[in-house]
Write a protein that holds these residues in place. Structure first.
Motif, PDB file in Angstrom:
ATOM      1  N   MET A  18       0.584  -0.900   0.093  1.00  0.00           N
ATOM      2  CA  MET A  18      -0.075   0.168  -0.033  1.00  0.00           C
ATOM      3  C   MET A  18       0.788   1.288   0.067  1.00  0.00           C
ATOM      4  O   MET A  18       0.559   2.107  -0.752  1.00  0.00           O
ATOM      5  N   GLU A  19       1.929   0.939   1.073  1.00  0.00           N
ATOM      6  CA  GLU A  19       3.116   2.444   1.118  1.00  0.00           C
ATOM      7  C   GLU A  19       3.709   2.537  -0.622  1.00  0.00           C
ATOM      8  O   GLU A  19       3.747   3.604  -0.697  1.00  0.00           O
ATOM      9  N   GLU A  22      -0.088   4.168  -2.888  1.00  0.00           N
ATOM     10  CA  GLU A  22       0.407   4.947  -3.163  1.00  0.00           C
ATOM     11  C   GLU A  22       1.267   6.197  -3.148  1.00  0.00           C
ATOM     12  O   GLU A  22       1.813   7.505  -3.982  1.00  0.00           O
ATOM     13  N   SER A  23       2.665   5.682  -3.422  1.00  0.00           N
ATOM     14  CA  SER A  23       4.215   6.747  -3.489  1.00  0.00           C
ATOM     15  C   SER A  23       4.420   6.813  -5.227  1.00  0.00           C
ATOM     16  O   SER A  23       3.774   7.519  -6.067  1.00  0.00           O
ATOM     17  N   VAL A  25       1.007   6.447  -7.017  1.00  0.00           N
ATOM     18  CA  VAL A  25      -0.050   7.046  -7.623  1.00  0.00           C
ATOM     19  C   VAL A  25       0.530   8.484  -7.342  1.00  0.00           C
ATOM     20  O   VAL A  25       0.208   9.194  -8.295  1.00  0.00           O
ATOM     21  N   LYS A  26       1.597   9.570  -6.063  1.00  0.00           N
ATOM     22  CA  LYS A  26       1.525  10.652  -5.944  1.00  0.00           C
ATOM     23  C   LYS A  26       2.411  10.448  -6.923  1.00  0.00           C
ATOM     24  O   LYS A  26       1.907  12.145  -7.823  1.00  0.00           O
ATOM     25  N   GLU A  29       0.338  11.466 -10.289  1.00  0.00           N
ATOM     26  CA  GLU A  29      -0.763  12.314 -10.393  1.00  0.00           C
ATOM     27  C   GLU A  29       0.536  13.711 -10.455  1.00  0.00           C
ATOM     28  O   GLU A  29      -0.157  15.045 -10.910  1.00  0.00           O
ATOM     29  N   LYS A  49      -1.487  -3.504  -6.187  1.00  0.00           N
ATOM     30  CA  LYS A  49      -3.339  -3.218  -6.364  1.00  0.00           C
ATOM     31  C   LYS A  49      -3.371  -5.314  -6.142  1.00  0.00           C
ATOM     32  O   LYS A  49      -4.316  -4.690  -5.061  1.00  0.00           O
ATOM     33  N   CYS A  52      -2.466  -6.493  -3.234  1.00  0.00           N
ATOM     34  CA  CYS A  52      -3.510  -6.090  -1.867  1.00  0.00           C
ATOM     35  C   CYS A  52      -4.326  -6.809  -1.871  1.00  0.00           C
ATOM     36  O   CYS A  52      -5.537  -7.041  -0.717  1.00  0.00           O
TER      37      CYS A  52
END
Length: 83
Positions: A18-19, A22-23, A25-26, A29, A49, A52
């Motif tokens: 997950m960590e 998230e990285s 995705v950032k 983006e 994904k 998870c």
């Protein structure tokens, strides 16, 4: 490289996956990643994904075992407060 990525992802804990997701995705983006790298990290994100989701399904199955008896009936547990 994709095989290495898949094998590596399959070893990650839920929290680590997950960590990293998230990285990714950032970074995507932010929009400052070159196209080729964007595609590569997007592919890794998809693998993360899936990892998870797999770990969540396993956890759900374990909880279901704990909260049902041998005949599949609930064992008097209270619903979780999800607020």
């Amino acid at each position: 490289m994709a095989e290495t990525t898949q094998a590596d992802v399959k070893k990650l804990s839920f929290e680590r996956a997950m960590e990293e997701l998230e990285s990714i995705v950032k970074r995507l983006e932010d929009g400052k990643v070159p196209l080729e790298e964007s595609v590569a990290i997007y592919e890794r994100g998809e693998a993360l994904k899936r990892r998870c989701e797999e770990l969540l399904r396993q956890a759900e199955a374990r909880v279901d075992k704990i909260t049902t008896d041998a005949s599949g009936q609930p064992t008097g547990t209270e619903p979780l407060d999800v607020q």
